[in-house]
Design a protein around this motif. Sequence first.
Motif, PDB file in Angstrom:
ATOM      1  N   MET A 112       0.828  -1.207   0.000  1.00  0.00           N
ATOM      2  CA  MET A 112       0.000   0.000   0.000  1.00  0.00           C
ATOM      3  C   MET A 112       0.859   1.252   0.000  1.00  0.00           C
ATOM      4  N   VAL A 113       0.309   2.280  -0.624  1.00  0.00           N
ATOM      5  CA  VAL A 113       0.900   3.612  -0.589  1.00  0.00           C
ATOM      6  C   VAL A 113      -0.224   4.565  -0.188  1.00  0.00           C
ATOM      7  N   VAL A 114       0.011   5.324   0.877  1.00  0.00           N
ATOM      8  CA  VAL A 114      -0.988   6.264   1.377  1.00  0.00           C
ATOM      9  C   VAL A 114      -0.528   7.675   1.051  1.00  0.00           C
ATOM     10  N   LEU A 115      -1.365   8.392   0.303  1.00  0.00           N
ATOM     11  CA  LEU A 115      -1.096   9.807   0.031  1.00  0.00           C
ATOM     12  C   LEU A 115      -1.837  10.617   1.085  1.00  0.00           C
ATOM     13  N   GLU A 116      -1.084  11.285   1.945  1.00  0.00           N
ATOM     14  CA  GLU A 116      -1.673  12.152   2.960  1.00  0.00           C
ATOM     15  C   GLU A 116      -1.716  13.552   2.367  1.00  0.00           C
ATOM     16  N   LEU A 117      -2.917  14.089   2.233  1.00  0.00           N
ATOM     17  CA  LEU A 117      -3.096  15.389   1.599  1.00  0.00           C
ATOM     18  C   LEU A 117      -3.037  16.518   2.622  1.00  0.00           C
ATOM     19  N   THR A 118      -2.772  17.734   2.161  1.00  0.00           N
ATOM     20  CA  THR A 118      -2.687  18.887   3.060  1.00  0.00           C
ATOM     21  C   THR A 118      -4.016  19.134   3.772  1.00  0.00           C
ATOM     22  N   SER A 119      -5.109  18.657   3.209  1.00  0.00           N
ATOM     23  CA  SER A 119      -6.429  18.802   3.830  1.00  0.00           C
ATOM     24  C   SER A 119      -6.607  17.874   5.031  1.00  0.00           C
ATOM     25  N   GLY A 120      -5.687  16.905   5.175  1.00  0.00           N
ATOM     26  CA  GLY A 120      -5.806  15.904   6.231  1.00  0.00           C
ATOM     27  C   GLY A 120      -6.421  14.610   5.723  1.00  0.00           C
ATOM     28  N   ASN A 121      -7.037  14.637   4.562  1.00  0.00           N
ATOM     29  CA  ASN A 121      -7.591  13.421   3.961  1.00  0.00           C
ATOM     30  C   ASN A 121      -6.459  12.536   3.459  1.00  0.00           C
ATOM     31  N   CYS A 122      -6.765  11.255   3.318  1.00  0.00           N
ATOM     32  CA  CYS A 122      -5.790  10.296   2.802  1.00  0.00           C
ATOM     33  C   CYS A 122      -6.410   9.498   1.659  1.00  0.00           C
ATOM     34  N   VAL A 123      -5.590   9.153   0.691  1.00  0.00           N
ATOM     35  CA  VAL A 123      -5.996   8.283  -0.403  1.00  0.00           C
ATOM     36  C   VAL A 123      -5.008   7.131  -0.397  1.00  0.00           C
ATOM     37  N   THR A 124      -5.543   5.911  -0.339  1.00  0.00           N
ATOM     38  CA  THR A 124      -4.692   4.723  -0.223  1.00  0.00           C
ATOM     39  C   THR A 124      -4.803   3.867  -1.472  1.00  0.00           C
ATOM     40  N   PHE A 125      -3.666   3.636  -2.099  1.00  0.00           N
ATOM     41  CA  PHE A 125      -3.581   2.765  -3.267  1.00  0.00           C
ATOM     42  C   PHE A 125      -2.979   1.436  -2.823  1.00  0.00           C
ATOM     43  N   HIS A 126      -3.525   0.345  -3.337  1.00  0.00           N
ATOM     44  CA  HIS A 126      -2.941  -0.981  -3.111  1.00  0.00           C
ATOM     45  C   HIS A 126      -2.349  -1.395  -4.450  1.00  0.00           C
TER      46      HIS A 126
END
Length: 140
Positions: A112-126
């Motif tokens: 997994m790779v988690v993109l932590e955004l400046t908004s605080g949200n996260c998007v996780t790719f597997h």
Amino acid sequence: DDDDDARSVRSDFSVRTAVVAQHSQRPQDAASVKAALKDFVQNLVRGRELHLQPKGGGALRAMPCQLEKDLSAIVVGTPPKSQRLPLAEIAHIHRGMEAVMLNLEFQLDPNMVVLELTSGNCVTFHLGHAVMADAFTLFI
């Protein structure tokens, strides 16, 4: 007791051997890194299907993902339900277990790779494989 020590040494050796093998498979010179980056960008600009981990957990979802031609954002999904993730808004990129401190609502794994955004949200790719996760982490 000696058997436990021997197993521990073998286990430690196996882990170190695996780590060395993993790093030796990575491109070593600038030309090969540049070629790998170019290939990664071209493929992502063309678009490819990636698997996303929903925020609350559950089954992975296959979603079309594409890097905009000006390389400013990743577009996830298809219009009208697509989501634009500007690269400038990525605060941190976490690989696998590195994201444990984010207290996400699902089990993390090394693919997994988690993109932590400046908004605080996260998007996780597997990414399905450690080598793919390494490349995604390195080149994004």
